[in-house]
Scaffold this motif. Structure first.
Motif, mmCIF file in Angstrom:
data_model
loop_
_atom_site.group_PDB
_atom_site.id
_atom_site.type_symbol
_atom_site.label_atom_id
_atom_site.label_comp_id
_atom_site.label_asym_id
_atom_site.label_seq_id
_atom_site.Cartn_x
_atom_site.Cartn_y
_atom_site.Cartn_z
ATOM 1 N N LYS A 145 9.971 -5.046 1.640
ATOM 2 C CA LYS A 145 9.003 -3.960 1.566
ATOM 3 C C LYS A 145 8.323 -3.886 2.922
ATOM 4 C CE LYS A 145 4.823 -2.307 -0.782
ATOM 5 N NZ LYS A 145 5.382 -0.968 -1.098
ATOM 6 N N VAL A 146 8.458 -2.755 3.599
ATOM 7 C CA VAL A 146 7.925 -2.619 4.949
ATOM 8 C C VAL A 146 7.013 -1.392 5.027
ATOM 9 C CG1 VAL A 146 9.903 -3.752 6.011
ATOM 10 C CG2 VAL A 146 9.920 -1.265 5.733
ATOM 11 N N ASN A 194 0.105 -1.768 5.295
ATOM 12 C CA ASN A 194 -0.058 -3.223 5.210
ATOM 13 C C ASN A 194 -1.506 -3.609 4.937
ATOM 14 O OD1 ASN A 194 2.333 -5.221 6.066
ATOM 15 N ND2 ASN A 194 2.690 -3.238 7.028
ATOM 16 N N ASP A 195 -2.418 -2.921 5.592
ATOM 17 C CA ASP A 195 -3.832 -3.250 5.473
ATOM 18 C C ASP A 195 -4.403 -2.800 4.134
ATOM 19 O OD1 ASP A 195 -6.138 -4.420 6.564
ATOM 20 O OD2 ASP A 195 -6.891 -2.484 7.263
ATOM 21 N N PRO A 245 -2.169 -5.221 0.668
ATOM 22 C CA PRO A 245 -1.681 -6.570 0.996
ATOM 23 C C PRO A 245 -1.044 -7.290 -0.192
ATOM 24 C CG PRO A 245 -4.075 -6.553 0.899
ATOM 25 C CD PRO A 245 -3.636 -5.125 0.848
ATOM 26 N N PHE A 280 2.595 -6.149 -0.431
ATOM 27 C CA PHE A 280 3.443 -6.662 0.648
ATOM 28 C C PHE A 280 3.683 -8.161 0.506
ATOM 29 C CE2 PHE A 280 2.475 -2.584 2.448
ATOM 30 C CZ PHE A 280 3.601 -2.279 3.201
ATOM 31 N N ASN A 290 7.580 -8.995 -1.298
ATOM 32 C CA ASN A 290 8.475 -9.670 -0.359
ATOM 33 C C ASN A 290 8.760 -11.107 -0.764
ATOM 34 O OD1 ASN A 290 9.247 -7.752 1.783
ATOM 35 N ND2 ASN A 290 7.044 -7.564 2.052
ATOM 36 N N CYS A 342 5.914 -10.206 13.632
ATOM 37 C CA CYS A 342 4.515 -10.352 13.213
ATOM 38 C C CYS A 342 4.231 -11.730 12.621
ATOM 39 C CB CYS A 342 4.138 -9.270 12.212
ATOM 40 S SG CYS A 342 4.876 -9.470 10.575
ATOM 41 N N THR A 355 -4.376 -7.330 9.932
ATOM 42 C CA THR A 355 -3.945 -6.109 9.240
ATOM 43 C C THR A 355 -2.590 -6.251 8.557
ATOM 44 O OG1 THR A 355 -3.003 -5.218 11.297
ATOM 45 C CG2 THR A 355 -5.278 -4.585 10.744
ATOM 46 N N ASN A 356 -1.777 -7.224 8.983
ATOM 47 C CA ASN A 356 -0.486 -7.417 8.292
ATOM 48 C C ASN A 356 -0.212 -8.891 8.008
ATOM 49 O OD1 ASN A 356 0.173 -8.351 10.827
ATOM 50 N ND2 ASN A 356 1.790 -6.857 11.220
ATOM 51 N N TYR A 408 2.125 -9.614 4.809
ATOM 52 C CA TYR A 408 3.545 -9.454 5.098
ATOM 53 C C TYR A 408 4.051 -10.629 5.943
ATOM 54 C CZ TYR A 408 7.807 -7.323 7.022
ATOM 55 O OH TYR A 408 9.108 -7.066 7.404
#
Length: 323
Positions: free
Chosen positions: A74-75, A81-82, A85, A88, A92, A118, A141-142, A145
């Motif tokens: 999941k991208v 992403n923010d 969360p 993500f 994943n 990341c 923010t990510n 992920y």
């Protein structure tokens, strides 16, 4: 690092590419087809939800793939992403855990797990070496992920330790090419620039305005180079540490924008909205390890942009319009 130079992907062995309709998975699928692999396995998300454990185990029990490339994930961009969360992290973790557990149970010999740059700390020294993993704080923010992808790397390492399977991980830099997301709301910087400049050319706009100063530096790798690197690693690398995959070169966003304008034939002016954020000043992977194994990127940015623009124009009528 140890060499697996004698390892050959058998042409008639079943190979499962998880995420074969995505940017990376699609390129790997094309590369395998071009090499003559005749037993490729792929399921769309509509056919198989990789978050559903029993369904994943059923596919592996039926097909028993000898090799697996785990490119499904999941991208999304920074905003997604923010904002989500939990999605993500949970999606994943389930995707990669289900696939790897099923692969382990049903005898998959060789597996390649694909992560993201990341995973590295926000303030890792540039260029970023593989051993920077887990040495500092992640980009907030990510981070969900990133944590999921780090867990995938650790699962590969755990399988190597506990079961002695020659599974490996690779971490790509920013990717672009055929099959990319060109949506106005969900695309990353390079496809966004291609769409913006091509639409400006078509409409006769005199000025294109981009966010920020244009000074941040970014590294871009054509997805067909990424696919070639993945197949090379499957045949030439057998080690627990993830391998960075990139060009080892970067350019400013301002320089990249000029190359995009040239590629689409836009002759107007470019302005920069310096009131908008720049993002991270630089994000460059150290690819010394990959070079030492014996692989280098072959597609230059100018040539890669030309072919990507051609693909975009051919498919613009059917591109997804959301993130």
């Amino acid at each position: 690092m140890t060499s697996a130079a004698a390892f050959v992907l058998e042409k008639d062995a079943p190979i499962y590419v998880a995420g074969h309709r995505g940017l990376v998975g699609g390129a790997i699928w094309r590369a395998l087809e071009s090499r003559g692999h005749s037993h490729l396995l792929g399921r769309s998300s509509g056919e198989l939800d990789l978050r559903e454990r029993d369904a994943v185990f059923d596919i592996f029990a039926a097909e028993r793939p000898a090799y697996v490339v785990l490119a499904a994930a999941k991208v999304g961009g920074i905003l997604a992403n923010d904002t989500y969360p939990v999605d993500f992290l949970s999606d994943n973790l389930r995707i990669q855990t289900n696939v790897m557990d099923a692969a382990l149970e049903h005898g998959t010999e060789r597996l390649l797990f694909l992560g993201s740059s990341c995973i590295y700390p926000k303030f890792a020294p540039q260029p970023i070496k593989e051993d920077s993993l887990l040495t500092g704080h992640l980009e907030p923010t990510n981070d969900a992920y990133a944590i999921a992808k780090i867990a995938g790397i650790l699962q590969v390492q755990a399988v190597r330790r506990q079961y002695d399977r020659p599974w490996i991980s690779a971490m790509p830099t920013n990717l672009y090419g055929p099959g990319d997301n060109f949506s106005p709301t969900g695309s990353h910087v390079l496809p966004a620039l291609i769409r913006r400049y091509d639409e400006a050319r078509a409409s006769g706009a005199e000025v294109v305005t981009n966010w920020g100063t244009g000074n941040p530096r970014r590294e871009f790798l054509h997805v067909d180079d990424m696919a070639a690197a993945c197949l090379f690693l499957l045949e030439h690398y057998d080690g627990p540490e993830q391998v960075n995959v990139g060009t080892g070169k970067d350019a400013t966003i301002r320089e990249i924008a000029a190359l995009v304008a040239e590629a689409v034939g836009y002759e107007g002016a470019t302005e920069w909205d310096t009131g908008k954020p720049d993002g991270t000043p630089q994000k460059l992977l150290d690819v010394t390890k990959l070079h030492d194994i014996g692989w280098d990127a072959q597609i230059g940015l100018r040539d890669g942009l030309a072919s990507t623009v051609a693909w975009y124009r051919q498919h613009v009528g059917s591109l997804r319009e959301a993130g």
